[in-house]
Design a protein around this motif. Sequence first.
Motif, mmCIF file in Angstrom:
data_model
loop_
_atom_site.group_PDB
_atom_site.id
_atom_site.type_symbol
_atom_site.label_atom_id
_atom_site.label_comp_id
_atom_site.label_asym_id
_atom_site.label_seq_id
_atom_site.Cartn_x
_atom_site.Cartn_y
_atom_site.Cartn_z
ATOM 1 N N GLU A 117 0.826 -1.213 0.000
ATOM 2 C CA GLU A 117 0.000 0.000 0.000
ATOM 3 C C GLU A 117 0.860 1.264 0.000
ATOM 4 O O GLU A 117 0.618 2.194 -0.781
ATOM 5 C CB GLU A 117 -0.915 -0.012 1.226
ATOM 6 N N ARG A 141 0.985 4.084 -3.026
ATOM 7 C CA ARG A 141 0.261 5.335 -2.791
ATOM 8 C C ARG A 141 1.003 6.348 -1.933
ATOM 9 O O ARG A 141 0.524 7.472 -1.763
ATOM 10 C CB ARG A 141 -1.099 5.027 -2.142
ATOM 11 N N ARG A 167 -4.255 3.996 2.923
ATOM 12 C CA ARG A 167 -5.424 3.915 3.797
ATOM 13 C C ARG A 167 -5.344 2.664 4.654
ATOM 14 O O ARG A 167 -5.056 1.572 4.163
ATOM 15 C CB ARG A 167 -6.700 3.874 2.958
ATOM 16 N N ASP A 227 -7.776 1.043 6.008
ATOM 17 C CA ASP A 227 -8.783 0.044 5.658
ATOM 18 C C ASP A 227 -8.326 -0.813 4.478
ATOM 19 O O ASP A 227 -8.578 -2.026 4.447
ATOM 20 C CB ASP A 227 -10.132 0.693 5.369
ATOM 21 N N ARG A 228 -7.618 -0.200 3.520
ATOM 22 C CA ARG A 228 -7.099 -0.996 2.403
ATOM 23 C C ARG A 228 -6.004 -1.943 2.872
ATOM 24 O O ARG A 228 -5.903 -3.079 2.401
ATOM 25 C CB ARG A 228 -6.580 -0.087 1.286
ATOM 26 N N ARG A 243 -7.663 -4.879 4.443
ATOM 27 C CA ARG A 243 -8.226 -5.796 3.441
ATOM 28 C C ARG A 243 -7.127 -6.616 2.768
ATOM 29 O O ARG A 243 -7.285 -7.812 2.544
ATOM 30 C CB ARG A 243 -9.024 -5.021 2.394
ATOM 31 N N ARG A 244 -6.022 -5.960 2.438
ATOM 32 C CA ARG A 244 -4.901 -6.672 1.817
ATOM 33 C C ARG A 244 -4.380 -7.774 2.744
ATOM 34 O O ARG A 244 -3.960 -8.845 2.290
ATOM 35 C CB ARG A 244 -3.755 -5.695 1.514
ATOM 36 N N LYS A 276 -9.825 -3.893 10.837
ATOM 37 C CA LYS A 276 -9.040 -2.748 11.308
ATOM 38 C C LYS A 276 -8.720 -2.859 12.793
ATOM 39 O O LYS A 276 -7.638 -2.448 13.239
ATOM 40 C CB LYS A 276 -9.780 -1.446 11.001
#
Length: 211
Positions: free
Chosen positions: A19, A23, A29, A31-32, A35-36, A41
Amino acid sequence: MTRAARVSPDQILAAAADEFAERGFAGARVDRIARRAHVNKAMLYYHFKSKQHLYRTLLRRSFTLAGGRLQAIAAGNRPPADKVQDAIVALGSLIREHAQLPSMMLREVADGGAHLDRETLAALASVPRAFAEIVTEGVAAGAFRDLDPLAAYFTIIAPVLFFHASAPIRRQLTAMHLMPHFAASDDFVRHVQDSVRLAFAPDRSRKRTTR
């Protein structure tokens, strides 16, 4: 609590590295990242207090690992010229092992080091300091010309870092037949080794003119 024991912090750090590399710190983020990593969280925050904590932990680990490898080379018994060659290989290998590091570093450089605290900077400083020790030894032994140790470090780290960071663009250029196939990582490291061998070599011209 049993779930927390099953979730590896390394799993979260690996997801965070992707991530941040894609970015940057500002665009990443939590939250991303969660998910990854296939965690929620709350579980992420169980291991890491904040996005900043995640980011700095990643960089400190990489810098500490790099510094440790170079310090081991510097402390060895090989000639300084061989130590420099070993250091170049070590840095190239580490960057390949941590493929996200070049992008993270270049983004952080562009941000002026805004997200680095003293502890992270201290870990970072261990890398050029170990390399400078090798160069200083080589200059004193007459194996190298009179070099600024930190300038010598940047002579090496800049091309190796940029070469790996530019991999996605190089792949696009090759796929579009805009540029020929680029050298593989090992070939590029050998190119840097050859260039540094010539660049660091002692200046013999002064001795020739005094004969």
